[in-house]
Enzyme design. Structure first.
Site, PDB file in Angstrom:
ATOM      1  N   GLU A 140      11.486  -7.800   6.309  1.00 20.10           N
ATOM      2  CA  GLU A 140      11.659  -6.652   7.286  1.00 20.10           C
ATOM      3  C   GLU A 140      10.397  -6.034   7.206  1.00 20.10           C
ATOM      4  OE1 GLU A 140      14.257  -5.814   8.827  1.00 20.10           O
ATOM      5  OE2 GLU A 140      15.642  -7.271   8.408  1.00 20.10           O
ATOM      6  N   THR A 141       9.602  -5.680   6.186  1.00 19.33           N
ATOM      7  CA  THR A 141       8.481  -4.748   6.259  1.00 19.33           C
ATOM      8  C   THR A 141       7.353  -5.104   5.549  1.00 19.33           C
ATOM      9  OG1 THR A 141       9.637  -3.307   4.529  1.00 19.33           O
ATOM     10  CG2 THR A 141      10.320  -2.600   6.672  1.00 19.33           C
TER      11      THR A 141
END
Length: 355
Positions: A140-141
């Site tokens: 995700e990040t």
């Protein structure tokens, strides 16, 4: 995302301030569009939506209208929501390479080591393996390195009122984002902070795990015990919230997510096995009867299976047998390619940890 204050504490603060709900600072209330920008205060449909949300959620009408009114149309965001043109070949190897590389694996090792105790606690409490949580946050990040820089109110307003009508599911998706905007407003009304501040992805997802506002409301938890939920700065809250999310969607502790699969071409009915897509549908016996070849513990699997096809451009596709736990990972992002990237990144990080 903003830190949520306990309800009792927020109520006390508001009483002391002589207010019932936080209003935007005067500067934000008087914000004007610069040349070329469109504020949603000029849109009747946006203001009608604001009034409806305020009434249904029992929120301060002026606060809701001001918040939505100061949201800016982001012209590039609707284009980002359009699917790839027809005929664009999917390629698992290319997709995987975007998420599985030395830099991300190294960041995953550092994240795991720094949060080993919390990951172990979450695994014991929720039954979700540490490598799954590590895989999610990494995909995700990159462990908080890239959490997005779009103002969430702008992204959600744009997708609520200007969703691209050329999308094949435009009405459904626009309704989804209106629900997310409503959830964001409901949550922000309880923070006593400026709702124009949170930033995230172009779709309005926030924090290290990129939770949408409704997921924050339903699944985010205070896992560090400080009385607040913070998915930006508290890795404990991030870990606990991701684990809680998977448990809520039916994660089964101890169940593999995928099994290797081959085919008996003489009796293979691949069209039948692929028809349910990624939803587990077949018992192990039915799977084998359709021409799939399983080995070892896969033959003893008690749940249902799905045939997962991962296209490789012009090369032959790759296949795995997906279990209910694989399907649970796709509840985070409806994509078998995404789910396999989460699994592979988690495995790679674990392997690097053990070296």
């Amino acid at each position: 995302m903003r830190r949520l204050l306990p309800t009792a504490l927020l109520s006390s603060i508001l009483v002391l301030l002589g207010a019932t709900l936080p209003l935007l600072p005067a500067a934000a209330q008087t914000q004007k569009a610069v040349r070329g920008e469109t504020l949603y205060a000029t849109r009747e449909d946006a203001m009608r939506f604001a009034d409806d949300v305020a009434e249904r959620r029992n929120l301060d009408r002026t606060w809701v209208r001001t918040t939505i009114g100061n949201a800016r149309l982001l012209p590039n965001v609707p284009r980002l929501m359009l699917p790839a043109p027809r005929g664009t070949a999917k390629n698992w190897r290319v997709y995987r390479s975007r998420f599985i590389d030395a830099a991300r694996i190294g960041a995953g090792v550092r994240f795991w080591r720094a949060n080993a105790d919390t990951l172990a606690r979450a695994e014991a409490e929720f039954g979700v393996p540490a490598e799954i949580i590590v895989g999610i946050v990494g995909v995700e990040t990159i462990y908080g390195r890239n959490m997005g820089n779009f103002r969430v109110i702008d992204a959600l307003a744009t997708l609520s009122f200007d969703f691209p009508q050329g999308h094949p599911r435009a009405a459904e998706r626009q309704a989804f984002f209106r629900g997310e905007l409503e959830s964001f407003l409901s949550t922000e009304s309880r923070t006593a902070e400026n709702p124009m501040v949170p930033v995230g992805s172009y779709a309005g997802a926030m924090g290290m795990p990129q939770f949408m506002p409704s997921s924050i409301a339903k699944y985010a938890i205070d896992y560090d015990g400080d009385g607040r939920i913070d998915l930006v700065n508290s890795t404990a809250d991030v870990i606990g919230s991701v684990a809680n999310y998977f448990k809520a969607f039916g994660w089964t502790p101890g169940m593999p997510s995928v099994y290797p699969v081959a085919f008996d071409e003489a009796r293979l009915r691949k069209d039948v096995l692929l028809a349910p897509d990624i939803r587990p549908t077949f018992s192990a016996d039915a799977f084998v009867a359709g021409g799939a070849v399983l080995e070892g513990e896969a033959l003893e699997h008690k749940g249902l299976l799905a045939l997962i096809e991962l296209q490789n451009g012009a090369d032959p596709p790759s296949y795995v047998a997906g279990t209910q736990n694989f399907y649970v990972i796709t509840r985070y992002n409806w994509s078998s390619y995404y789910a396999m990237s989460v699994l592979d990144l988690g495995r790679e990080v674990r392997a690097a940890m053990e070296q």
